[in-house]
Design a protein around this motif. Structure first.
Motif, PDB file in Angstrom:
ATOM      1  N   GLY A  63     -48.510 -23.825 -19.548  1.00  0.00           N
ATOM      2  CA  GLY A  63     -49.359 -23.869 -20.740  1.00  0.00           C
ATOM      3  C   GLY A  63     -50.789 -24.207 -20.387  1.00  0.00           C
ATOM      4  O   GLY A  63     -51.732 -23.573 -20.877  1.00  0.00           O
ATOM      5  N   ALA A  64     -50.978 -25.187 -19.518  1.00  0.00           N
ATOM      6  CA  ALA A  64     -52.321 -25.578 -19.103  1.00  0.00           C
ATOM      7  C   ALA A  64     -52.991 -24.451 -18.341  1.00  0.00           C
ATOM      8  O   ALA A  64     -54.200 -24.198 -18.506  1.00  0.00           O
ATOM      9  CB  ALA A  64     -52.255 -26.830 -18.235  1.00  0.00           C
ATOM     10  N   ALA A  65     -52.226 -23.741 -17.494  1.00  0.00           N
ATOM     11  CA  ALA A  65     -52.792 -22.626 -16.738  1.00  0.00           C
ATOM     12  C   ALA A  65     -53.247 -21.508 -17.666  1.00  0.00           C
ATOM     13  O   ALA A  65     -54.303 -20.906 -17.466  1.00  0.00           O
ATOM     14  CB  ALA A  65     -51.766 -22.101 -15.744  1.00  0.00           C
ATOM     15  N   ARG A  66     -52.455 -21.226 -18.697  1.00  0.00           N
ATOM     16  CA  ARG A  66     -52.836 -20.180 -19.658  1.00  0.00           C
ATOM     17  C   ARG A  66     -54.106 -20.570 -20.402  1.00  0.00           C
ATOM     18  O   ARG A  66     -54.983 -19.740 -20.624  1.00  0.00           O
ATOM     19  CB  ARG A  66     -51.698 -19.917 -20.640  1.00  0.00           C
ATOM     20  N   ARG A  67     -54.210 -21.836 -20.776  1.00  0.00           N
ATOM     21  CA  ARG A  67     -55.415 -22.287 -21.484  1.00  0.00           C
ATOM     22  C   ARG A  67     -56.639 -22.161 -20.584  1.00  0.00           C
ATOM     23  O   ARG A  67     -57.726 -21.766 -21.046  1.00  0.00           O
ATOM     24  CB  ARG A  67     -55.245 -23.733 -21.966  1.00  0.00           C
ATOM     25  N   ALA A  68     -56.474 -22.505 -19.316  1.00  0.00           N
ATOM     26  CA  ALA A  68     -57.600 -22.401 -18.378  1.00  0.00           C
ATOM     27  C   ALA A  68     -58.040 -20.952 -18.232  1.00  0.00           C
ATOM     28  O   ALA A  68     -59.236 -20.646 -18.249  1.00  0.00           O
ATOM     29  CB  ALA A  68     -57.204 -22.975 -17.014  1.00  0.00           C
ATOM     30  N   ARG A  69     -57.075 -20.032 -18.127  1.00  0.00           N
ATOM     31  CA  ARG A  69     -57.430 -18.623 -17.960  1.00  0.00           C
ATOM     32  C   ARG A  69     -58.081 -18.059 -19.215  1.00  0.00           C
ATOM     33  O   ARG A  69     -58.984 -17.227 -19.133  1.00  0.00           O
ATOM     34  CB  ARG A  69     -56.186 -17.820 -17.563  1.00  0.00           C
ATOM     35  N   ARG A  70     -57.626 -18.519 -20.385  1.00  0.00           N
ATOM     36  CA  ARG A  70     -58.271 -18.067 -21.633  1.00  0.00           C
ATOM     37  C   ARG A  70     -59.721 -18.527 -21.680  1.00  0.00           C
ATOM     38  O   ARG A  70     -60.573 -17.885 -22.293  1.00  0.00           O
ATOM     39  CB  ARG A  70     -57.504 -18.589 -22.848  1.00  0.00           C
ATOM     40  N   ALA A  71     -60.001 -19.656 -21.023  1.00  0.00           N
ATOM     41  CA  ALA A  71     -61.372 -20.176 -20.983  1.00  0.00           C
ATOM     42  C   ALA A  71     -62.179 -19.564 -19.847  1.00  0.00           C
ATOM     43  O   ALA A  71     -63.305 -20.003 -19.576  1.00  0.00           O
ATOM     44  CB  ALA A  71     -61.348 -21.701 -20.853  1.00  0.00           C
ATOM     45  N   GLY A  72     -61.611 -18.555 -19.165  1.00  0.00           N
ATOM     46  CA  GLY A  72     -62.337 -17.884 -18.085  1.00  0.00           C
ATOM     47  C   GLY A  72     -62.277 -18.620 -16.760  1.00  0.00           C
ATOM     48  O   GLY A  72     -63.109 -18.374 -15.881  1.00  0.00           O
TER      49      GLY A  72
ATOM     50  N   LYS B 138     -56.551 -18.703   1.041  1.00  0.00           N
ATOM     51  CA  LYS B 138     -55.374 -18.462   1.864  1.00  0.00           C
ATOM     52  C   LYS B 138     -54.257 -17.765   1.084  1.00  0.00           C
ATOM     53  O   LYS B 138     -53.421 -17.090   1.659  1.00  0.00           O
ATOM     54  CB  LYS B 138     -54.837 -19.778   2.433  1.00  0.00           C
ATOM     55  N   SER B 139     -54.219 -17.947  -0.210  1.00  0.00           N
ATOM     56  CA  SER B 139     -53.201 -17.293  -1.033  1.00  0.00           C
ATOM     57  C   SER B 139     -53.805 -16.996  -2.393  1.00  0.00           C
ATOM     58  O   SER B 139     -54.285 -17.908  -3.064  1.00  0.00           O
ATOM     59  CB  SER B 139     -51.967 -18.192  -1.169  1.00  0.00           C
ATOM     60  N   VAL B 140     -53.790 -15.729  -2.763  1.00  0.00           N
ATOM     61  CA  VAL B 140     -54.367 -15.301  -4.036  1.00  0.00           C
ATOM     62  C   VAL B 140     -53.271 -14.648  -4.866  1.00  0.00           C
ATOM     63  O   VAL B 140     -52.679 -13.649  -4.443  1.00  0.00           O
ATOM     64  CB  VAL B 140     -55.531 -14.311  -3.829  1.00  0.00           C
ATOM     65  N   GLN B 141     -53.003 -15.206  -6.024  1.00  0.00           N
ATOM     66  CA  GLN B 141     -51.983 -14.652  -6.916  1.00  0.00           C
ATOM     67  C   GLN B 141     -52.670 -13.924  -8.061  1.00  0.00           C
ATOM     68  O   GLN B 141     -53.561 -14.471  -8.714  1.00  0.00           O
ATOM     69  CB  GLN B 141     -51.084 -15.762  -7.458  1.00  0.00           C
ATOM     70  N   ARG B 142     -52.239 -12.683  -8.287  1.00  0.00           N
ATOM     71  CA  ARG B 142     -52.784 -11.869  -9.372  1.00  0.00           C
ATOM     72  C   ARG B 142     -51.670 -11.445 -10.316  1.00  0.00           C
ATOM     73  O   ARG B 142     -50.512 -11.319  -9.903  1.00  0.00           O
ATOM     74  CB  ARG B 142     -53.490 -10.619  -8.819  1.00  0.00           C
ATOM     75  N   ASP B 143     -52.034 -11.192 -11.554  1.00  0.00           N
ATOM     76  CA  ASP B 143     -51.075 -10.644 -12.491  1.00  0.00           C
ATOM     77  C   ASP B 143     -50.661  -9.262 -12.003  1.00  0.00           C
ATOM     78  O   ASP B 143     -51.524  -8.418 -11.736  1.00  0.00           O
ATOM     79  CB  ASP B 143     -51.700 -10.544 -13.893  1.00  0.00           C
ATOM     80  N   PRO B 144     -49.349  -8.992 -11.849  1.00  0.00           N
ATOM     81  CA  PRO B 144     -48.921  -7.721 -11.265  1.00  0.00           C
ATOM     82  C   PRO B 144     -49.265  -6.500 -12.107  1.00  0.00           C
ATOM     83  O   PRO B 144     -49.315  -5.385 -11.582  1.00  0.00           O
ATOM     84  CB  PRO B 144     -47.396  -7.896 -11.143  1.00  0.00           C
ATOM     85  N   ILE B 145     -49.514  -6.692 -13.393  1.00  0.00           N
ATOM     86  CA  ILE B 145     -49.813  -5.552 -14.264  1.00  0.00           C
ATOM     87  C   ILE B 145     -51.310  -5.442 -14.530  1.00  0.00           C
ATOM     88  O   ILE B 145     -51.916  -4.392 -14.297  1.00  0.00           O
ATOM     89  CB  ILE B 145     -49.038  -5.672 -15.591  1.00  0.00           C
ATOM     90  N   LYS B 146     -51.913  -6.515 -15.007  1.00  0.00           N
ATOM     91  CA  LYS B 146     -53.326  -6.469 -15.389  1.00  0.00           C
ATOM     92  C   LYS B 146     -54.272  -6.773 -14.236  1.00  0.00           C
ATOM     93  O   LYS B 146     -55.457  -6.449 -14.312  1.00  0.00           O
ATOM     94  CB  LYS B 146     -53.579  -7.430 -16.555  1.00  0.00           C
ATOM     95  N   GLY B 147     -53.769  -7.420 -13.185  1.00  0.00           N
ATOM     96  CA  GLY B 147     -54.593  -7.640 -12.007  1.00  0.00           C
ATOM     97  C   GLY B 147     -55.515  -8.841 -12.044  1.00  0.00           C
ATOM     98  O   GLY B 147     -56.219  -9.101 -11.070  1.00  0.00           O
ATOM     99  N   PHE B 148     -55.536  -9.602 -13.151  1.00  0.00           N
ATOM    100  CA  PHE B 148     -56.447 -10.749 -13.197  1.00  0.00           C
ATOM    101  C   PHE B 148     -55.918 -11.869 -12.308  1.00  0.00           C
ATOM    102  O   PHE B 148     -54.734 -11.938 -11.979  1.00  0.00           O
ATOM    103  CB  PHE B 148     -56.662 -11.239 -14.633  1.00  0.00           C
ATOM    104  N   LEU B 149     -56.834 -12.759 -11.892  1.00  0.00           N
ATOM    105  CA  LEU B 149     -56.478 -13.865 -11.001  1.00  0.00           C
ATOM    106  C   LEU B 149     -55.654 -14.903 -11.750  1.00  0.00           C
ATOM    107  O   LEU B 149     -56.020 -15.328 -12.841  1.00  0.00           O
ATOM    108  CB  LEU B 149     -57.741 -14.511 -10.438  1.00  0.00           C
ATOM    109  N   GLU B 150     -54.544 -15.315 -11.143  1.00  0.00           N
ATOM    110  CA  GLU B 150     -53.688 -16.325 -11.754  1.00  0.00           C
ATOM    111  C   GLU B 150     -53.807 -17.683 -11.058  1.00  0.00           C
ATOM    112  O   GLU B 150     -53.772 -18.721 -11.713  1.00  0.00           O
ATOM    113  CB  GLU B 150     -52.225 -15.875 -11.716  1.00  0.00           C
ATOM    114  N   HIS B 151     -53.930 -17.653  -9.727  1.00  0.00           N
ATOM    115  CA  HIS B 151     -53.983 -18.911  -8.980  1.00  0.00           C
ATOM    116  C   HIS B 151     -54.490 -18.625  -7.570  1.00  0.00           C
ATOM    117  O   HIS B 151     -54.239 -17.549  -7.018  1.00  0.00           O
ATOM    118  CB  HIS B 151     -52.596 -19.554  -8.906  1.00  0.00           C
ATOM    119  N   VAL B 152     -55.209 -19.598  -6.994  1.00  0.00           N
ATOM    120  CA  VAL B 152     -55.743 -19.433  -5.636  1.00  0.00           C
ATOM    121  C   VAL B 152     -55.529 -20.722  -4.846  1.00  0.00           C
ATOM    122  O   VAL B 152     -55.766 -21.824  -5.364  1.00  0.00           O
ATOM    123  CB  VAL B 152     -57.257 -19.096  -5.665  1.00  0.00           C
ATOM    124  N   ASP B 153     -55.057 -20.564  -3.608  1.00  0.00           N
ATOM    125  CA  ASP B 153     -54.978 -21.693  -2.672  1.00  0.00           C
ATOM    126  C   ASP B 153     -56.170 -21.604  -1.728  1.00  0.00           C
ATOM    127  O   ASP B 153     -56.424 -20.540  -1.149  1.00  0.00           O
ATOM    128  CB  ASP B 153     -53.688 -21.651  -1.852  1.00  0.00           C
TER     129      ASP B 153
END
Length: 205
Positions: free
Chosen positions: A17-26, A75-90
């Protein structure tokens, strides 16, 4: 090597939930770790981060968090598999003068000799380089290479101070002979379409 300054803010909320809120805030959730420090959970500006990550092995100078400026490598970049936006980065903390192992892209220049077809078997190689002088990639000149030629990782001309980690015998590219399709021999003479004959119409009387 490209170095990009990026502002971060501490992340105090966790979970989906917190991650979704952060992404909605750009913003993009991230973790900064390395050099014996406790992992630091941060949020990064999504647009700035997306632009920075277009450069392979970009060096990020992360500021705005405890400890002042921090040099880090993605070192690790996670993207949404469909839309391609950034989800998380190490992000891995690095120091000037320190050597790190990274993968760099292999690109080609030039054209192989006529009759040859270029097959690139490997698009990246692993190298060890100084953290603040990581090459953006390595080029292979294939100009004039003939069928049967090949290039191994050991043949690559790496910048001074960069060492190959990938096995030197690994094949990077080969040049194969161009296939010539064997068409069935054409018939000596194409059959001419038979002239259409029409039966004489019976005269109606």
């Amino acid at each position: 090597m490209s170095e990009v300054r990026i502002a971060a803010e501490p992340r105090t909320e966790f979970g989906k939930g917190a991650a979704r809120r952060a992404r909605r805030a750009g913003k993009v959730p991230a973790v900064l770790y390395g050099h014996g420090t406790q992992p630091r959970h941060i949020n990064l500006p999504g647009h700035d981060l997306m632009l920075a990550l277009k450069t392979p092995n970009v060096l990020l100078r992360v500021d705005g968090i405890e400890g002042g400026d921090n040099l880090a490598l993605p070192k690790s970049v996670q993207r949404d598999p469909i839309k391609g936006f950034l989800e998380h980065v190490d992000l891995l903390v690095v120091k000037k003068g320190e050597k790190v192992a990274v993968e760099i892209p292999v690109t080609t220049t030039g054209e192989v000799a006529p009759g040859g077809v270029l097959n690139q078997e490997l698009v990246q190689v692993e190298v060890q380089a100084e953290a603040t002088h990581i090459p953006e990639g390595v080029e292979v000149d294939v100009e004039g290479l003939e069928a049967g030629a090949h290039v191994t990782a050991g043949d690559l001309k790496l910048p001074t101070g960069t060492e190959l980690v990938t096995d030197a015998e690994t094949i990077i590219l080969t040049v194969a002979a161009e296939r010539v399709s064997e068409e069935a021999p054409a018939e000596a003479e194409a059959a001419e379409p038979a002239a259409e004959t029409e039966a004489p119409a019976e005269s109606a009387e």
